[in-house]
Design an enzyme around this catalytic site. Structure first.
Site, mmCIF file in Angstrom:
data_model
loop_
_atom_site.group_PDB
_atom_site.id
_atom_site.type_symbol
_atom_site.label_atom_id
_atom_site.label_comp_id
_atom_site.label_asym_id
_atom_site.label_seq_id
_atom_site.Cartn_x
_atom_site.Cartn_y
_atom_site.Cartn_z
ATOM 1 C CG HIS A 17 42.109 22.314 -39.845
ATOM 2 N ND1 HIS A 17 41.824 23.636 -40.053
ATOM 3 C CD2 HIS A 17 42.398 22.222 -38.520
ATOM 4 C CE1 HIS A 17 41.916 24.311 -38.914
ATOM 5 N NE2 HIS A 17 42.282 23.482 -37.971
ATOM 6 C CE LYS A 41 39.931 29.343 -31.410
ATOM 7 N NZ LYS A 41 40.456 28.329 -32.300
ATOM 8 N NE ARG A 90 48.833 24.729 -34.635
ATOM 9 C CZ ARG A 90 48.281 25.916 -34.465
ATOM 10 N NH1 ARG A 90 48.084 26.688 -35.491
ATOM 11 N NH2 ARG A 90 47.925 26.317 -33.269
ATOM 12 C CB SER A 128 41.718 29.061 -38.156
ATOM 13 O OG SER A 128 41.670 27.719 -38.548
HETATM 14 N N1 COA Z 1 46.762 22.633 -39.242
HETATM 15 C C1 COA Z 1 46.364 23.904 -39.149
HETATM 16 N N2 COA Z 1 45.914 24.471 -38.020
HETATM 17 C C2 COA Z 1 45.890 23.685 -36.946
HETATM 18 C C3 COA Z 1 46.292 22.375 -36.970
HETATM 19 C C4 COA Z 1 46.749 21.831 -38.175
HETATM 20 N N3 COA Z 1 47.158 20.571 -38.287
HETATM 21 N N4 COA Z 1 46.150 21.868 -35.747
HETATM 22 C C5 COA Z 1 45.664 22.840 -34.994
HETATM 23 N N5 COA Z 1 45.522 23.947 -35.724
HETATM 24 C C6 COA Z 1 45.110 25.269 -35.252
HETATM 25 C C7 COA Z 1 43.833 25.806 -35.782
HETATM 26 O O1 COA Z 1 44.049 26.467 -36.998
HETATM 27 C C8 COA Z 1 43.409 26.746 -34.674
HETATM 28 O O2 COA Z 1 44.094 27.956 -34.828
HETATM 29 P P1 COA Z 1 43.551 29.316 -34.193
HETATM 30 O O3 COA Z 1 43.312 29.091 -32.729
HETATM 31 O O4 COA Z 1 44.631 30.232 -34.499
HETATM 32 O O5 COA Z 1 42.275 29.663 -34.899
HETATM 33 C C9 COA Z 1 43.951 26.065 -33.436
HETATM 34 O O6 COA Z 1 44.933 25.191 -33.863
HETATM 35 C C10 COA Z 1 42.950 25.224 -32.733
HETATM 36 O O7 COA Z 1 41.797 25.201 -33.481
HETATM 37 P P2 COA Z 1 40.855 24.004 -33.709
HETATM 38 O O8 COA Z 1 41.574 22.743 -33.914
HETATM 39 O O9 COA Z 1 39.891 24.431 -34.745
HETATM 40 O O10 COA Z 1 40.216 23.870 -32.301
HETATM 41 P P3 COA Z 1 39.675 24.936 -31.329
HETATM 42 O O11 COA Z 1 40.662 25.077 -30.244
HETATM 43 O O12 COA Z 1 39.197 26.154 -31.972
HETATM 44 O O13 COA Z 1 38.416 24.132 -30.923
HETATM 45 C C11 COA Z 1 36.939 22.878 -29.716
HETATM 46 C C12 COA Z 1 38.191 23.682 -29.690
HETATM 47 C C13 COA Z 1 35.862 23.559 -30.544
HETATM 48 C C14 COA Z 1 37.233 21.508 -30.280
HETATM 49 C C15 COA Z 1 36.510 22.763 -28.288
HETATM 50 O O14 COA Z 1 36.354 24.068 -27.788
HETATM 51 C C16 COA Z 1 35.234 21.997 -28.147
HETATM 52 O O15 COA Z 1 35.249 20.777 -28.165
HETATM 53 N N6 COA Z 1 34.124 22.728 -27.980
HETATM 54 C C17 COA Z 1 32.817 22.153 -27.724
HETATM 55 C C18 COA Z 1 32.515 22.272 -26.223
HETATM 56 C C19 COA Z 1 33.447 21.360 -25.486
HETATM 57 O O16 COA Z 1 33.267 20.163 -25.444
HETATM 58 N N7 COA Z 1 34.494 21.955 -24.920
HETATM 59 C C20 COA Z 1 35.566 21.202 -24.345
HETATM 60 C C21 COA Z 1 35.373 21.035 -22.907
HETATM 61 S S1 COA Z 1 36.976 21.025 -22.279
#
Ligand code: COA
Length: 159
Positions: A17, A41, A90, A128
């Site tokens: 990240h 989550k 990724r 993560s």
């Molecule tokens: N390096 C390391 N990890 C990475 C990465 C990188 N370059 N790119 C993506 N990832 C991983 C993360 O570690 C995470 O892994 P995990 O699922 O094993 O924990 C995964 O990719 C995605 O995580 P993250 O980027 O933190 O996003 P998320 O999918 O958890 O988050 C939100 C999604 C929070 C952004 C989304 O749910 C959101 O916007 N929520 C607010 C409400 C909303 O608007 N929802 C969307 C309506 S469609």
């Protein structure tokens, strides 16, 4: 001023990240990192802790702001007057989920585009949830997360 919003759960923030945030900062004047909540989550760190860990890991980097959100990401973007959302992919397995989210965001707010940035291959297999799993079994996380996060994980283990 060119701005981009980078939302994520960051539970916890990883080297991957941080790499994405620094690369976005090279292309944009302002990067707003939004610590959002996903209903899918169960979090290890609270939202305030995740914000703090990001802020500590990014200390000294100008043009990057971190804030928590309990709203739709597009709502934050609209309020902040930002029309670009960054997401990192990724491997191909990320694609379907990311595509669905980008499509939903576009339907919720047609003026907002999602920009995909490839993770550095060095970090393509860090996630993560992998870090959380290592933590659950008492393993070493220094390879995957910034030093302040390693410390926070150790403290959590002592509580
Ligand atoms: N390096 C390391 N990890 C990475 C990465 C990188 N370059 N790119 C993506 N990832 C991983 C993360 O570690 C995470 O892994 P995990 O699922 O094993 O924990 C995964 O990719 C995605 O995580 P993250 O980027 O933190 O996003 P998320 O999918 O958890 O988050 C939100 C999604 C929070 C952004 C989304 O749910 C959101 O916007 N929520 C607010 C409400 C909303 O608007 N929802 C969307 C309506 S469609």
């Amino acid at each position: 001023m060119k701005s981009i919003l980078y939302p994520g759960s960051f539970d916890p923030v990883t080297h991957g990240h941080i790499d994405v945030i620094l690369r976005l900062r090279k292309a944009f004047d302002r990067v707003l990192v939004v610590v959002a909540n996903s209903t899918r989550k169960n979090y290890l760190f609270s939202s305030a802790e995740r914000v703090q860990l990001l802020q500590e890991a990014l200390r000294g980097v100008d043009g990057v702001l971190v804030q928590a959100s309990d709203e739709l990401t597009v709502k934050v973007a609209q309020r902040e007057n930002i029309s670009l959302i960054a997401r990192s992919v990724r491997t191909t397995s990320d694609w379907e989920y990311e595509y669905a989210m980008a499509d939903a965001n576009k339907k919720l707010s047609p003026g907002i585009e999602t920009l995909f940035i490839m993770a550095d291959p060095k970090y393509a297999f860090i996630s993560s949830s992998l870090v959380r799993e290592i933590v659950a079994f008492g393993g070493e996380t220094a390879e995957f997360v910034p030093a302040n996060v390693v410390k926070a994980i150790q403290l959590k283990g002592k509580k």
